[in-house]
Design an enzyme around this catalytic site. Structure first.
Site, mmCIF file in Angstrom:
data_model
loop_
_atom_site.group_PDB
_atom_site.id
_atom_site.type_symbol
_atom_site.label_atom_id
_atom_site.label_comp_id
_atom_site.label_asym_id
_atom_site.label_seq_id
_atom_site.Cartn_x
_atom_site.Cartn_y
_atom_site.Cartn_z
ATOM 1 N N LYS A 148 -2.710 6.040 -4.211
ATOM 2 C CA LYS A 148 -3.772 6.996 -3.862
ATOM 3 C C LYS A 148 -3.575 8.332 -4.569
ATOM 4 O O LYS A 148 -2.441 8.752 -4.809
ATOM 5 C CB LYS A 148 -3.786 7.234 -2.343
ATOM 6 N N HIS B 161 -7.261 9.935 -1.631
ATOM 7 C CA HIS B 161 -6.564 9.932 -0.340
ATOM 8 C C HIS B 161 -7.340 10.664 0.757
ATOM 9 O O HIS B 161 -7.470 10.173 1.869
ATOM 10 C CB HIS B 161 -5.172 10.553 -0.527
ATOM 11 N N TYR C 59 3.501 9.729 -0.612
ATOM 12 C CA TYR C 59 4.575 9.081 0.163
ATOM 13 C C TYR C 59 5.932 9.277 -0.530
ATOM 14 O O TYR C 59 6.974 9.075 0.087
ATOM 15 C CB TYR C 59 4.332 7.570 0.323
ATOM 16 N N ASP D 233 0.847 -1.205 0.000
ATOM 17 C CA ASP D 233 0.000 0.000 0.000
ATOM 18 C C ASP D 233 0.873 1.243 0.000
ATOM 19 O O ASP D 233 1.566 1.532 0.970
ATOM 20 C CB ASP D 233 -0.883 -0.001 1.254
#
Ligand code: A2P
Length: 287
Positions: free
Chosen positions: A77, A110, A52, A47
């Site tokens: 996301k 998100h 990120y 994930d």
């Protein structure tokens, strides 16, 4: 090889109930850790998210592992700046490019931001990606009951998943009940109580879940670690769980949770730990 159970999604696909989360895992480490998780520890579910900053590392970790892409469940996301139909479609293409793949197993919004019309336009873009087969399942992250209802009233494809903050101190019972009634799976972020750094420039605090006395007692009774108890709690509650670690030994430990079972009493003791306190941001106030 660890046999992680799968959960059937309303998209017709299914998701391994336990995966590796990589929030705050640096891109430089992501390739090695993802490859380790797949090849050595037996994970088949990763994930990540655009924000990120490690989609490239994750993609390389999958590509250089000994397991074919089709056997890995990959989630990413859509970030907050990419809401709106056209931006969403472009952002998805960019994520695929960084991940080095031509589809994802799950694409999530998100945070449910913006006005309702823009949020729904973003959802309709995800529906298009789903119909093209490039996002095999689509869903939401941080959606409250209100956001779920908004999409459910307007959808042509229903959300398969809502990924939300969820751990023994923040158990989200009303949301879980609502999602269940609508056939939406619930996935827990910060499942172990978080990294201690919420990433929003506030809310930095020590992880009180892994340090909890009740969890420690239950762990001792089963001769496992507190993290393993908490992961079992998610699994036995039917939740999808994505613990994060940057340490190989912990990544391996976190999937080694199929040799014991929490008792009904253990589950009740953990159910009593809900304080209603978040460690991360509140979707009703995030802008
Ligand atoms: P680290 O990455 O240094 O291992 P969450 O999944 O709730 O976001 O929380 C993950 C936090 O818990 C991270 O700070 C991670 O630190 C730590 N962690 C992950 N697995 C374990 C484990 N098995 N034992 C102790 N701490 C863990």
């Amino acid at each position: 090889m660890t046999d992680v159970p799968t959960i059937a999604l309303n998209s017709g696909t299914s998701i391994p109930q336990l995966g590796l989360g990589v929030w705050q895992t640096p891109d430089d480490d992501a390739e090695r850790l993802v490859r380790f998780a797949i090849d050595e520890a037996g994970y088949r579910h990763i994930d990540t998210a655009k924000i990120y900053g490690n989609e490239e590392g994750v993609g390389r970790g999958i590509a250089t592992s000994g397991v074919p892409r089709e056997e890995i469940f990959l989630t990413t996301k859509l970030w907050n700046a990419d809401h709106g139909r056209d931006r969403a479609l472009a952002a998805f293409d960019e994520s695929l490019q960084r991940l080095g793949t031509d589809y994802v197993d799950l694409y999530l919004i998100h945070w449910p931001l913006g006005d309702d019309a823009e949020f729904l336009a973003t959802w309709h873009a995800l529906e298009q990606l789903h119909s093209e087969g490039r996002a095999r399942a689509i869903g939401l992250s941080n959606a409250t009951i209100r956001h779920l209802d908004l999409v459910l009233a307007e959808h042509s494809v229903a959300p398969a998943i809502d990924q939300v903050e969820l751990h023994p101190h923040f158990q989200q019972l009303p949301l879980r009940q609502h999602a269940l009634e609508h056939g939406i799976a619930v996935e827990s972020w910060s499942p172990l109580g978080g990294t201690g750094n919420s990433g929003w420039g506030k809310n930095s605090r020590p992880n009180t879940v892994l340090a909890n006395e009740t969890i420690a007692e239950i762990a001792a009774e089963h001769s496992v670690s507190p993290a393993q108890v908490v992961i079992r709690w998610h699994l036995q509650n039917g939740l999808v769980v994505i613990p994060k670690s940057t340490h190989e030994q912990r990544i391996a430990q976190n999937i080694d949770v199929f040799g014991f079972e929490l008792t009904e009493r253990d589950l009740q003791r953990i159910a009593a730990l809900d304080t209603g306190e978040r460690v991360g941001a509140d979707p009703d106030t995030v802008r």
